[in-house]
Design a protein around this motif. Structure first.
Motif, PDB file in Angstrom:
ATOM      1  N   ARG A 329       0.809  -1.294  -0.013  1.00  0.00           N
ATOM      2  CA  ARG A 329       0.044  -0.015  -0.036  1.00  0.00           C
ATOM      3  C   ARG A 329       0.876   1.387   0.017  1.00  0.00           C
ATOM      4  O   ARG A 329       0.317   2.584  -0.033  1.00  0.00           O
ATOM      5  N   LEU A 330       2.429   0.673   0.113  1.00  0.00           N
ATOM      6  CA  LEU A 330       2.875   2.179  -0.029  1.00  0.00           C
ATOM      7  C   LEU A 330       3.671   2.552  -1.126  1.00  0.00           C
ATOM      8  O   LEU A 330       4.160   1.480  -1.806  1.00  0.00           O
ATOM      9  N   PRO A 331       3.809   3.779  -1.731  1.00  0.00           N
ATOM     10  CA  PRO A 331       4.407   3.899  -3.104  1.00  0.00           C
ATOM     11  C   PRO A 331       6.006   3.575  -3.057  1.00  0.00           C
ATOM     12  O   PRO A 331       6.682   3.554  -1.896  1.00  0.00           O
ATOM     13  N   ALA A 332       6.352   3.082  -4.111  1.00  0.00           N
ATOM     14  CA  ALA A 332       7.909   2.563  -4.195  1.00  0.00           C
ATOM     15  C   ALA A 332       8.634   3.547  -5.135  1.00  0.00           C
ATOM     16  O   ALA A 332       8.281   4.181  -5.989  1.00  0.00           O
ATOM     17  N   LEU A 333       9.946   3.764  -4.677  1.00  0.00           N
ATOM     18  CA  LEU A 333      10.904   4.408  -5.415  1.00  0.00           C
ATOM     19  C   LEU A 333      12.189   3.797  -5.852  1.00  0.00           C
ATOM     20  O   LEU A 333      12.500   2.956  -4.887  1.00  0.00           O
ATOM     21  N   ALA A 334      12.622   3.631  -7.136  1.00  0.00           N
ATOM     22  CA  ALA A 334      13.539   2.559  -7.485  1.00  0.00           C
ATOM     23  C   ALA A 334      14.850   3.086  -7.137  1.00  0.00           C
ATOM     24  O   ALA A 334      15.195   4.612  -7.520  1.00  0.00           O
ATOM     25  N   LEU A 335      15.789   2.738  -6.631  1.00  0.00           N
ATOM     26  CA  LEU A 335      17.183   3.154  -6.378  1.00  0.00           C
ATOM     27  C   LEU A 335      17.899   3.492  -7.749  1.00  0.00           C
ATOM     28  O   LEU A 335      17.714   2.821  -8.710  1.00  0.00           O
ATOM     29  N   GLY A 336      18.420   4.744  -7.551  1.00  0.00           N
ATOM     30  CA  GLY A 336      18.994   5.131  -9.059  1.00  0.00           C
ATOM     31  C   GLY A 336      18.200   6.326  -9.649  1.00  0.00           C
ATOM     32  O   GLY A 336      18.864   6.858 -10.727  1.00  0.00           O
ATOM     33  N   LEU A 337      16.855   6.468  -9.435  1.00  0.00           N
ATOM     34  CA  LEU A 337      16.309   7.651  -9.878  1.00  0.00           C
ATOM     35  C   LEU A 337      17.021   9.050  -9.524  1.00  0.00           C
ATOM     36  O   LEU A 337      17.631   9.236  -8.634  1.00  0.00           O
ATOM     37  N   SER A 338      17.032   9.794 -10.342  1.00  0.00           N
ATOM     38  CA  SER A 338      17.361  11.326 -10.615  1.00  0.00           C
ATOM     39  C   SER A 338      16.670  12.161  -9.264  1.00  0.00           C
ATOM     40  O   SER A 338      15.391  11.642  -8.905  1.00  0.00           O
ATOM     41  N   GLY A 339      17.223  13.135  -8.956  1.00  0.00           N
ATOM     42  CA  GLY A 339      16.500  14.049  -8.041  1.00  0.00           C
ATOM     43  C   GLY A 339      15.313  14.609  -8.695  1.00  0.00           C
ATOM     44  O   GLY A 339      14.282  14.442  -7.846  1.00  0.00           O
ATOM     45  N   GLU A 340      15.314  14.855  -9.801  1.00  0.00           N
ATOM     46  CA  GLU A 340      14.045  15.492 -10.595  1.00  0.00           C
ATOM     47  C   GLU A 340      12.950  14.040 -10.761  1.00  0.00           C
ATOM     48  O   GLU A 340      11.870  14.532 -10.284  1.00  0.00           O
ATOM     49  N   GLN A 341      13.270  13.114 -10.761  1.00  0.00           N
ATOM     50  CA  GLN A 341      12.617  11.808 -11.044  1.00  0.00           C
ATOM     51  C   GLN A 341      11.773  11.621  -9.655  1.00  0.00           C
ATOM     52  O   GLN A 341      10.625  11.191  -9.388  1.00  0.00           O
TER      53      GLN A 341
END
Length: 387
Positions: A329-341
């Motif tokens: 139920r939590l949003p996920a962020l992939a390691l390696g995304l840029s700051g803007e992403q």
């Protein structure tokens, strides 16, 4: 007043969808209803006194003028939107609100030239509408309903166009100024900040001018209040532009591997007090408390605010599971995304915590307060970041 075509990503749009024009969603902000009422009453009263029309018909004419104004604002914003789409910039929608409207695009203009063209397209439409309405006003007989509406439309469109080309953000002219500075100094963020400070200067000069005109009895109290509302909106918009420029400048500092807090997992069913005691004892109090199943796999994260809300004397009797949220139920962020992403993802899915993943593995949790502290240290310096 039009605040210019601007890129925003609100979590919830403050307006109601009223239709689509050229495939672009059009939203009506509730504040527009207040403006519609004010203009209908004021202009209806003017028509009644100047043209001698009966009350109901005079106010119907006032409402018709409101519809014409809305159409003018919509065409102004369509100038921005159509030009943006011409250059491959997606348009999420147009919102009509109390002091005009704004166009939401899905990304910034890629070059100064395109930025300037998109910015000035709206005032160009307003100038064209003002010219057509002026020609109509001269062609129509004096002291008629059609002639009066044509004159008011001509004046309002020309005034809006002139005001919007003033060189200060968030006005369209400020975006054009930003584009010119961007081309000159090759730094979009510095150009944005400079154009925004110019916008604040314009706000101060406009405020001083309107007070002078009021003291000279050139404008009414209603006009003074309305223009001061415009000045306040301009000042606030310029401040938001300054804030955004400073945030954007810090995007390269966003590194999920450094920002993500490690997980401290405890077995499912562990009392909240015991889980916190173990974390403190091992020097892991700032890590994110997680819940693991019988196989040791992390399945949930303890909600920081929910855990803090449990009274200390009840924590030995409350399981971590009751104040935890499933990973799914939590949003996920992939390691390696840029700051803007990362910022784009956070704006698209607002929340307090984000699971940071590497492939299928959960490597940590990003707390939005940590991201805010990194991007806006001046705003967060006075308040401690939550653990």
């Amino acid at each position: 007043m039009d605040e210019g075509a601007r890129q925003t990503r609100p979590a919830r749009r403050p307006g109601r969808l009223v239709g689509h024009v050229l495939g672009i969603p059009v939203f009506l902000h509730p504040s527009m209803l207040l403006l519609a009422l004010l203009v209908t009453v004021v202009y209806g009263g003017y028509v009644q006194s100047e043209l001698g029309l009966p009350g109901p018909f005079a106010y119907a004419v006032g409402f018709g003028f409101v519809v014409c104004l809305l159409g003018s604002v919509l065409l102004h914003e369509l100038g921005h939107a159509v030009t943006a789409k011409r250059f491959g910039i997606g348009v999420r929608g147009i919102t009509l609100e109390l002091l005009g409207g704004w166009t939401e695009m899905d990304r910034d203009a890629p070059t100064p030239r395109i930025d300037a063209l998109v910015s000035l397209a709206g005032p160009a439409v307003s100038f064209a509408l003002g010219g057509l309405a002026t020609a109509a006003a001269f062609a129509l007989p004096d002291r008629t309903v059609a002639g009066e509406i044509a004159f008011q439309l001509a004046a309002s469109n020309v005034i809006v166009a002139i005001f919007n080309v003033l060189p200060g953000l968030p006005l369209d002219g400020g975006r054009a100024l930003r584009a010119g500075l961007w081309a000159l100094i090759k730094d979009r963020n510095r150009a944005t900040e400079a154009a925004a400070w110019a916008g604040r200067g314009i706000a101060l000069l406009t405020g001083a001018a309107v007070f002078t005109l009021y003291r000279l009895n050139v404008i009414t109290l209603f006009g003074l209040i309305f223009i001061l509302l415009v000045v306040f909106t301009l000042w606030q918009g310029a401040g938001q532009s300054i804030r955004l420029a400073r945030m954007t400048r810090r995007f390269p500092l966003v590194d999920l591997s450094a920002l993500a807090r490690p997980l401290y997992a405890v077995p499912s069913g562990t009392p909240l007090a015991e889980a916190q005691r173990r974390a403190d004892a091992e020097g892991r109090a700032k890590d994110t408390l997680a819940v693991a199943d019988a196989s040791g796999r992390v399945v949930a994260l303890v909600d920081t605010a929910g855990a803090a809300a449990v009274p200390a004397d009840r924590r030995p009797w409350v399981s971590v599971d009751t104040v935890a949220r499933d990973l799914g139920r939590l949003p996920a962020l992939a390691l390696g995304l840029s700051g803007e992403q990362v910022v784009r993802a956070v704006q698209a899915h607002p929340g307090a915590q984000y699971v940071v993943t590497s492939g299928e593995d959960v490597v940590g949790v990003l707390h939005v307060a940590d991201l805010a502290e990194l991007l806006e240290p001046r705003r967060t310096a006075r308040r401690p970041a939550p653990n």
